[in-house]
Design a protein around this motif. Structure first.
Motif, mmCIF file in Angstrom:
data_model
loop_
_atom_site.group_PDB
_atom_site.id
_atom_site.type_symbol
_atom_site.label_atom_id
_atom_site.label_comp_id
_atom_site.label_asym_id
_atom_site.label_seq_id
_atom_site.Cartn_x
_atom_site.Cartn_y
_atom_site.Cartn_z
ATOM 1 N N LYS A 213 0.831 -1.213 0.000
ATOM 2 C CA LYS A 213 0.000 0.000 0.000
ATOM 3 C C LYS A 213 0.864 1.262 0.000
ATOM 4 O O LYS A 213 0.573 2.218 -0.717
ATOM 5 C CB LYS A 213 -0.933 -0.002 1.211
ATOM 6 N N ASP B 166 -1.376 7.558 4.197
ATOM 7 C CA ASP B 166 -0.750 6.251 4.366
ATOM 8 C C ASP B 166 -0.609 5.930 5.854
ATOM 9 O O ASP B 166 -0.479 6.830 6.681
ATOM 10 C CB ASP B 166 0.628 6.249 3.689
ATOM 11 N N ALA C 81 -5.249 4.596 2.833
ATOM 12 C CA ALA C 81 -4.789 3.211 2.773
ATOM 13 C C ALA C 81 -4.877 2.619 4.180
ATOM 14 O O ALA C 81 -4.300 3.164 5.123
ATOM 15 C CB ALA C 81 -3.356 3.136 2.261
#
Length: 207
Positions: free
Chosen positions: A36, A143, A176
């Motif tokens: 990811k 993230d 993500a």
């Protein structure tokens, strides 16, 4: 790094392209070590932007944010990292000095607030400046989002939802996570944010 691993996820890359160009938000869900972070970092590279966005690349501003770099697990730490990452992008892309100076000033007020209310107010002022004056549409790439999503005040995410509702054509979020946001944390205010991704969630498989 724009190696073959980025382009081996061609369908996933095109999925994100369609959502962001269309002005939507989307979530990418996958187990640990599925790639990811590599996937999100790929959007920082001109080669990837040219391949998937074409001429639209000049109208979008991707800001990659690694929440592992938060200085503390708090509302202030959350807003500080986002604005710090924005300033990095503004230095890399052609940006009017007045826009950079305004965002830099609100960043300073987030880092050294005179009262607790100044932190969210200053953050909002910075995002509003970008949405109203920056010629690019802002796309945040969140993230390592799981821990921060579960760990800080839910009003932070209600605020992100409010900004998105105010500027639907200028602001998008790509997150993500290890699991769907609606399964990770529940509550009426959290649900407002999770709703942004309810119909735009994609599961990433192993390469």
């Amino acid at each position: 790094m724009t190696d073959s691993a980025s382009f081996s996820r061609d369908a996933d890359m095109r999925y994100v392209t369609e959502r962001v160009i269309g002005g939507d938000c989307c979530a990418l869900v996958g187990v640990s070590n599925v790639g990811k972070s590599h996937f999100l970092r790929a959007w920082r590279h001109p080669e990837v932007l040219r391949t998937y966005l074409g001429e639209a690349a000049d109208r979008l501003g991707f800001v990659y944010i690694d929440f592992n770099l938060m200085l503390e697990m708090s509302e202030q730490g959350f807003y500080e990292l986002i604005l710090r990452s924005v300033l990095t992008v503004l230095r890399e892309l052609p940006t009017e000095p007045t826009i950079y100076d305004q965002v830099n000033e609100v960043y300073r007020r987030v880092v050294e607030p005179t009262n607790p209310f100044q932190v969210p107010l200053s953050f909002n002022e910075g995002i509003i400046t970008l949405c109203e004056d920056w010629p690019r549409r802002l796309a945040f790439l969140f993230d390592a989002f799981d821990e921060v999503f579960q760990g800080i005040d839910e009003r932070v995410f209600l605020n992100l939802r409010a900004l998105r509702d105010r500027y639907p054509d200028q602001l998008s979020y790509v997150v993500a996570t290890l699991q769907r946001l609606s399964e990770s944390r529940r509550g009426p205010e959290i649900a407002e944010f999770s709703e942004l991704f309810a119909h735009d969630t994609r599961y990433l498989g192993m390469l």
